[in-house]
Write a protein that holds these residues in place. Structure first.
Motif, PDB file in Angstrom:
ATOM      1  N   ILE A  35      38.312  46.521  41.485  1.00  0.00           N
ATOM      2  CA  ILE A  35      39.133  45.189  41.305  1.00  0.00           C
ATOM      3  C   ILE A  35      39.998  45.429  40.152  1.00  0.00           C
ATOM      4  O   ILE A  35      39.393  45.824  39.111  1.00  0.00           O
ATOM      5  CB  ILE A  35      38.041  44.053  40.960  1.00  0.00           C
ATOM      6  CG1 ILE A  35      37.223  43.804  42.215  1.00  0.00           C
ATOM      7  CG2 ILE A  35      39.034  42.687  40.544  1.00  0.00           C
ATOM      8  CD1 ILE A  35      36.083  42.661  42.071  1.00  0.00           C
ATOM      9  N   HIS A  36      41.429  45.410  40.751  1.00  0.00           N
ATOM     10  CA  HIS A  36      42.091  45.169  39.630  1.00  0.00           C
ATOM     11  C   HIS A  36      43.120  44.269  39.410  1.00  0.00           C
ATOM     12  O   HIS A  36      43.554  43.488  40.217  1.00  0.00           O
ATOM     13  CB  HIS A  36      43.334  46.556  39.770  1.00  0.00           C
ATOM     14  CG  HIS A  36      44.358  46.411  41.181  1.00  0.00           C
ATOM     15  ND1 HIS A  36      45.260  45.974  40.991  1.00  0.00           N
ATOM     16  CD2 HIS A  36      43.904  46.514  42.396  1.00  0.00           C
ATOM     17  CE1 HIS A  36      45.964  45.642  42.402  1.00  0.00           C
ATOM     18  NE2 HIS A  36      45.021  46.165  43.194  1.00  0.00           N
ATOM     19  N   ILE A  68      43.496  40.999  41.574  1.00  0.00           N
ATOM     20  CA  ILE A  68      43.234  39.809  41.179  1.00  0.00           C
ATOM     21  C   ILE A  68      44.726  39.480  40.145  1.00  0.00           C
ATOM     22  O   ILE A  68      44.970  40.131  39.215  1.00  0.00           O
ATOM     23  CB  ILE A  68      42.169  39.495  40.407  1.00  0.00           C
ATOM     24  CG1 ILE A  68      41.012  39.744  41.210  1.00  0.00           C
ATOM     25  CG2 ILE A  68      42.256  38.101  39.650  1.00  0.00           C
ATOM     26  CD1 ILE A  68      39.592  39.274  40.652  1.00  0.00           C
ATOM     27  N   HIS A  69      45.479  38.518  40.598  1.00  0.00           N
ATOM     28  CA  HIS A  69      46.808  38.251  39.900  1.00  0.00           C
ATOM     29  C   HIS A  69      46.370  37.195  38.728  1.00  0.00           C
ATOM     30  O   HIS A  69      45.925  36.091  38.991  1.00  0.00           O
ATOM     31  CB  HIS A  69      47.808  37.688  40.704  1.00  0.00           C
ATOM     32  CG  HIS A  69      48.973  37.412  39.573  1.00  0.00           C
ATOM     33  ND1 HIS A  69      49.333  36.095  39.344  1.00  0.00           N
ATOM     34  CD2 HIS A  69      49.965  38.128  39.388  1.00  0.00           C
ATOM     35  CE1 HIS A  69      50.456  36.165  38.562  1.00  0.00           C
ATOM     36  NE2 HIS A  69      51.006  37.301  38.818  1.00  0.00           N
ATOM     37  N   LEU A 103      38.681  33.489  36.980  1.00  0.00           N
ATOM     38  CA  LEU A 103      38.165  34.984  37.358  1.00  0.00           C
ATOM     39  C   LEU A 103      38.536  35.621  36.050  1.00  0.00           C
ATOM     40  O   LEU A 103      37.706  36.308  35.696  1.00  0.00           O
ATOM     41  CB  LEU A 103      38.971  35.444  38.393  1.00  0.00           C
ATOM     42  CG  LEU A 103      38.469  34.710  39.864  1.00  0.00           C
ATOM     43  CD1 LEU A 103      39.424  35.301  40.891  1.00  0.00           C
ATOM     44  CD2 LEU A 103      37.079  35.239  40.080  1.00  0.00           C
ATOM     45  N   SER A 104      39.669  35.788  35.525  1.00  0.00           N
ATOM     46  CA  SER A 104      40.027  36.521  34.291  1.00  0.00           C
ATOM     47  C   SER A 104      38.845  36.216  33.331  1.00  0.00           C
ATOM     48  O   SER A 104      38.601  37.113  32.538  1.00  0.00           O
ATOM     49  CB  SER A 104      41.270  36.096  33.736  1.00  0.00           C
ATOM     50  OG  SER A 104      42.386  36.268  34.653  1.00  0.00           O
ATOM     51  N   ASN A 105      38.665  34.946  32.843  1.00  0.00           N
ATOM     52  CA  ASN A 105      37.395  34.621  31.801  1.00  0.00           C
ATOM     53  C   ASN A 105      36.152  35.200  32.416  1.00  0.00           C
ATOM     54  O   ASN A 105      35.204  35.752  31.445  1.00  0.00           O
ATOM     55  CB  ASN A 105      37.235  33.161  31.784  1.00  0.00           C
ATOM     56  CG  ASN A 105      38.501  32.505  30.901  1.00  0.00           C
ATOM     57  OD1 ASN A 105      39.224  33.322  30.201  1.00  0.00           O
ATOM     58  ND2 ASN A 105      38.899  31.097  31.270  1.00  0.00           N
ATOM     59  N   ALA A 106      35.850  35.310  33.628  1.00  0.00           N
ATOM     60  CA  ALA A 106      34.439  35.535  34.129  1.00  0.00           C
ATOM     61  C   ALA A 106      34.277  37.092  34.058  1.00  0.00           C
ATOM     62  O   ALA A 106      33.369  37.670  33.615  1.00  0.00           O
ATOM     63  CB  ALA A 106      34.342  35.479  35.391  1.00  0.00           C
ATOM     64  N   PHE A 107      35.421  37.911  33.952  1.00  0.00           N
ATOM     65  CA  PHE A 107      35.552  39.366  33.758  1.00  0.00           C
ATOM     66  C   PHE A 107      35.817  39.594  32.376  1.00  0.00           C
ATOM     67  O   PHE A 107      35.646  40.897  31.990  1.00  0.00           O
ATOM     68  CB  PHE A 107      36.539  40.033  34.637  1.00  0.00           C
ATOM     69  CG  PHE A 107      36.124  40.059  35.959  1.00  0.00           C
ATOM     70  CD1 PHE A 107      35.735  41.435  36.670  1.00  0.00           C
ATOM     71  CD2 PHE A 107      36.304  39.280  36.999  1.00  0.00           C
ATOM     72  CE1 PHE A 107      35.459  41.626  37.868  1.00  0.00           C
ATOM     73  CE2 PHE A 107      35.807  39.175  38.547  1.00  0.00           C
ATOM     74  CZ  PHE A 107      35.400  40.555  38.880  1.00  0.00           C
TER      75      PHE A 107
END
Length: 148
Positions: A35-36, A68-69, A103-107
């Motif tokens: 995942i990038h 993921i943008h 998603l950014s926060n989850a990762f």
């Protein structure tokens, strides 16, 4: 994210391009996943993208690749701009647009580009930030693939 931590859910994307993908589809499918995270306003992302495509194409039969943008500004939230840049930069893998940063926060992503390699069971095996060091990412992919 910490090593061996489970892949976060992917269902919270605000928009999907190039098809939908879910955590359930990826885990247990016998293939690891890369995942990038990228952004249309990120010069480093654009510079690194051909290397990611090379990885995507070389391991097409053995590796799931998902983009993921992550927007870095209000302008980056324009879905049409993301579509345009995705075409321009040949991003053919599924793209999850993360305009609300769930998603950014989850990762735990604070900057892009960021890369997360998960084994077939959805456990994190490698992560890195920045456009340099993609040789290390390739080595980690090869290691995870040998443990399929």
């Amino acid at each position: 994210m910490r090593l061996r931590q489970e892949m976060p859910e992917l269902s919270s994307a605000t928009t999907w391009l190039n098809g939908r993908i879910s955590k359930g589809t990826l885990i247990g499918a016998d293939d690891p996943s890369l995942i990038h995270f990228w952004s249309v306003s990120c010069k480093t992302c654009k510079k690194a993208m051909p290397k990611i495509h090379k990885i995507r194409d070389h391991y097409a039969d053995y590796l799931n690749v998902i983009a993921i943008h992550m927007p870095r500004s209000q302008q980056d939230m324009d879905v049409n701009l993301v579509k345009e840049k995705a075409r321009e930069h040949h991003i053919t893998e599924p793209i999850l647009i993360d305009n609300d940063l769930t998603l950014s926060n989850a990762f735990g992503v604070k900057e892009v580009p960021a890369y997360f390699l998960f084994d077939k069971d959805g456990k994190l095996r490698h992560s890195q930030v920045g456009g340099n060091g993609l040789g290390m990412l390739t080595k980690r992919i090869q290691r995870v693939l040998t443990k399929r």
